[in-house]
Motif scaffolding. Structure first.
Motif, short mmCIF file in Angstrom:
data_model
loop_
_atom_site.label_atom_id
_atom_site.label_comp_id
_atom_site.label_asym_id
_atom_site.label_seq_id
_atom_site.Cartn_x
_atom_site.Cartn_y
_atom_site.Cartn_z
N ALA A 1 4.59 19.75 -5.37
CA ALA A 1 4.00 18.44 -5.07
C ALA A 1 5.07 17.36 -4.94
CB ALA A 1 2.98 18.07 -6.14
N LEU A 2 6.06 17.37 -5.84
CA LEU A 2 7.14 16.38 -5.77
C LEU A 2 7.99 16.58 -4.51
CD1 LEU A 2 8.27 16.24 -9.50
CD2 LEU A 2 7.19 14.41 -8.19
N ALA A 3 8.27 17.83 -4.18
CA ALA A 3 9.05 18.10 -2.97
C ALA A 3 8.26 17.69 -1.72
CB ALA A 3 9.42 19.58 -2.91
N SER A 4 6.95 17.88 -1.74
CA SER A 4 6.11 17.46 -0.61
C SER A 4 6.12 15.94 -0.48
CB SER A 4 4.67 17.94 -0.80
OG SER A 4 4.63 19.34 -0.85
N LEU A 5 6.09 15.26 -1.61
CA LEU A 5 6.14 13.80 -1.59
C LEU A 5 7.48 13.33 -1.02
CD1 LEU A 5 4.77 11.14 -2.34
CD2 LEU A 5 5.63 11.43 -4.65
N LEU A 6 8.56 13.96 -1.42
CA LEU A 6 9.87 13.61 -0.89
C LEU A 6 9.92 13.84 0.63
CD1 LEU A 6 13.07 13.11 -1.40
CD2 LEU A 6 13.15 15.58 -1.22
N ALA A 7 9.45 14.99 1.06
CA ALA A 7 9.46 15.30 2.50
C ALA A 7 8.61 14.30 3.28
CB ALA A 7 8.97 16.72 2.73
N ALA A 8 7.48 13.94 2.73
CA ALA A 8 6.60 12.98 3.40
C ALA A 8 7.24 11.61 3.50
CB ALA A 8 5.26 12.89 2.67
N ARG A 9 7.90 11.18 2.44
CA ARG A 9 8.56 9.87 2.47
C ARG A 9 9.70 9.85 3.48
NH1 ARG A 9 8.64 6.59 -2.36
NH2 ARG A 9 9.50 5.15 -0.85
N LEU A 10 10.46 10.95 3.56
CA LEU A 10 11.53 11.02 4.56
C LEU A 10 10.96 11.03 5.97
CD1 LEU A 10 14.00 13.55 2.91
CD2 LEU A 10 14.31 11.09 3.17
N ALA A 11 9.87 11.79 6.17
CA ALA A 11 9.24 11.86 7.48
C ALA A 11 8.67 10.51 7.89
CB ALA A 11 8.15 12.92 7.48
N GLU B 1 -1.09 16.22 6.87
CA GLU B 1 -1.56 16.47 8.24
C GLU B 1 -1.73 15.16 9.02
OE1 GLU B 1 -5.05 18.80 7.55
OE2 GLU B 1 -3.91 20.69 7.49
N LYS B 2 -2.19 14.14 8.36
CA LYS B 2 -2.33 12.83 9.02
C LYS B 2 -0.96 12.30 9.45
CE LYS B 2 -3.84 8.10 8.16
NZ LYS B 2 -4.35 7.16 7.15
N LEU B 3 0.03 12.47 8.58
CA LEU B 3 1.38 12.05 8.93
C LEU B 3 1.92 12.86 10.10
CD1 LEU B 3 3.92 10.37 8.41
CD2 LEU B 3 4.56 12.03 6.66
N ALA B 4 1.67 14.16 10.12
CA ALA B 4 2.11 15.01 11.24
C ALA B 4 1.47 14.56 12.54
CB ALA B 4 1.80 16.47 10.95
N ARG B 5 0.18 14.23 12.50
CA ARG B 5 -0.51 13.74 13.72
C ARG B 5 0.10 12.40 14.16
NH1 ARG B 5 -4.99 15.43 10.85
NH2 ARG B 5 -5.55 13.28 10.34
N ARG C 1 0.85 -1.17 0.00
CA ARG C 1 0.00 0.00 0.00
C ARG C 1 0.89 1.22 0.00
NH1 ARG C 1 -1.36 3.71 2.89
NH2 ARG C 1 -3.29 4.70 3.36
N PHE C 2 0.74 2.06 -1.04
CA PHE C 2 1.52 3.28 -1.12
C PHE C 2 0.93 4.29 -0.14
CE2 PHE C 2 2.68 7.37 -3.12
CZ PHE C 2 4.05 7.21 -3.07
N PRO C 3 1.75 4.90 0.73
CA PRO C 3 1.20 5.74 1.79
C PRO C 3 0.71 7.12 1.36
CG PRO C 3 3.57 5.63 1.97
CD PRO C 3 3.18 4.70 0.87
N PHE C 4 1.09 7.60 0.17
CA PHE C 4 0.72 8.96 -0.23
C PHE C 4 0.16 9.00 -1.65
CE2 PHE C 4 4.42 9.17 2.63
CZ PHE C 4 3.79 9.69 3.73
#
Length: 131
Positions: A36-46, A122-126, A14-17
């Motif tokens: 959008a690509l930078a946000s995806l990168l940041a989310a994957r690192l987080a 936001e879900k990832l931040a929570r 399951r891809f998370p984003f």
């Protein structure tokens, strides 16, 4: 119909984003797509900080350094450059630090993202903050 999984079957990945990936795929080349690509990168690192078995600190530092180099090559709006850099740098710290940086990233880049993408971040931040 089989309802039980087979003994040697692999779990479904399951891809998370999916919303961030879909947004990056449908935007035209330029600033919006790069946000959008930078946000995806940041989310994957987080996400690598929040998983049950986080990456070792040396690996996270190496990934963050490489991500900062890649971010520098993007044509990001000036108001989003610092929040993206801080978010990537925070992935070498604690999950709570990453959650705060991710929230400030959403505040800065939210105008360039659609609703489902913002919700994923936001879900990832929570999740990182433990709430």
């Amino acid at each position: 119909m089989l309802t039980e999984s087979l003994p040697f079957a692999l779990e479904t990945l399951r891809f998370p984003f999916p919303a961030l990936a879909a947004l990056a795929g449908r935007l035209p080349l330029g600033g919006g797509r790069e946000v959008a690509l930078a946000s995806l990168l940041a989310a994957r690192l987080a996400l690598s900080v929040s998983t049950g078995e986080p990456l070792p600190p040396a690996d996270r530092a190496s990934r963050a350094a490489a991500a900062k180099v890649w971010l520098a090559s993007l044509a990001l709006p000036a108001t989003t450059r610092v929040p993206f850099a801080r978010c990537v740098e925070s992935t070498t710290g604690t999950p709570l630090q990453v959650a705060g940086a991710l929230r400030s990233l959403v505040a800065a880049a939210g105008a360039h993202l659609d609703g489902p993408s913002v919700q994923e971040l936001e879900k990832l931040a929570r999740q990182l903050a433990g709430t």
